[in-house]
Design a protein around this motif. Structure first.
Motif, mmCIF file in Angstrom:
data_model
loop_
_atom_site.group_PDB
_atom_site.id
_atom_site.type_symbol
_atom_site.label_atom_id
_atom_site.label_comp_id
_atom_site.label_asym_id
_atom_site.label_seq_id
_atom_site.Cartn_x
_atom_site.Cartn_y
_atom_site.Cartn_z
ATOM 1 N N LEU A 59 -12.285 36.391 -2.334
ATOM 2 C CA LEU A 59 -11.444 35.779 -3.418
ATOM 3 C C LEU A 59 -10.149 36.265 -3.719
ATOM 4 N N GLU A 60 -9.910 37.561 -3.616
ATOM 5 C CA GLU A 60 -8.556 38.148 -3.934
ATOM 6 C C GLU A 60 -7.520 37.761 -2.799
ATOM 7 N N ALA A 61 -8.034 37.587 -1.512
ATOM 8 C CA ALA A 61 -7.007 36.905 -0.810
ATOM 9 C C ALA A 61 -6.676 35.433 -0.969
ATOM 10 N N GLY A 62 -7.629 35.002 -1.657
ATOM 11 C CA GLY A 62 -7.297 33.339 -1.913
ATOM 12 C C GLY A 62 -6.303 33.444 -3.007
ATOM 13 N N MET A 65 -2.747 34.381 -2.034
ATOM 14 C CA MET A 65 -2.461 33.128 -1.006
ATOM 15 C C MET A 65 -1.919 32.062 -2.035
ATOM 16 N N PHE A 66 -2.752 31.718 -2.996
ATOM 17 C CA PHE A 66 -2.482 30.863 -3.922
ATOM 18 C C PHE A 66 -1.221 30.826 -4.756
ATOM 19 N N LEU A 67 -1.060 32.409 -5.041
ATOM 20 C CA LEU A 67 0.325 32.740 -5.719
ATOM 21 C C LEU A 67 1.511 32.682 -4.829
ATOM 22 N N ASP A 72 6.595 29.643 -3.706
ATOM 23 C CA ASP A 72 7.272 28.867 -2.719
ATOM 24 C C ASP A 72 7.518 27.440 -2.926
ATOM 25 N N ASP A 73 6.564 26.998 -4.060
ATOM 26 C CA ASP A 73 6.863 25.532 -4.361
ATOM 27 C C ASP A 73 7.910 25.258 -5.097
#
Length: 75
Positions: A59-62, A65-67, A72-73
């Motif tokens: 969950l923390e890795a996800g 990655m989401f952040l 970058d968006d």
């Protein structure tokens, strides 16, 4: 009981299906709901004690990655 039967007949007419087709569709929907509920119940049982350390790490890795994706968006 007679009122329920009348309601089913009215619903079958509204859906333009036979009474037996309506019952078939209702049973199919009930079985699908029942199967989904069994899966939910099993998952609740599995996770009743909380997340494992591995789950927390995933969950923390996800989250990281989401952040990163959000940073970058270009909105």
């Amino acid at each position: 009981r007679i009122r329920r039967f009348a309601s089913l007949t009215e619903l079958a007419e509204e859906l333009q299906v036979s009474w037996s087709r309506l019952v078939s569709l209702a049973l199919k929907a009930y079985i699908e709901h029942y199967e989904a509920q069994k899966i939910t119940d099993k998952l609740n049982e599995v996770y009743a004690d909380g997340l494992t350390q591995e789950d927390e790490e995933i969950l923390e890795a996800g989250r990281r990655m989401f952040l990163e994706i959000l940073e970058d968006d270009q909105w």
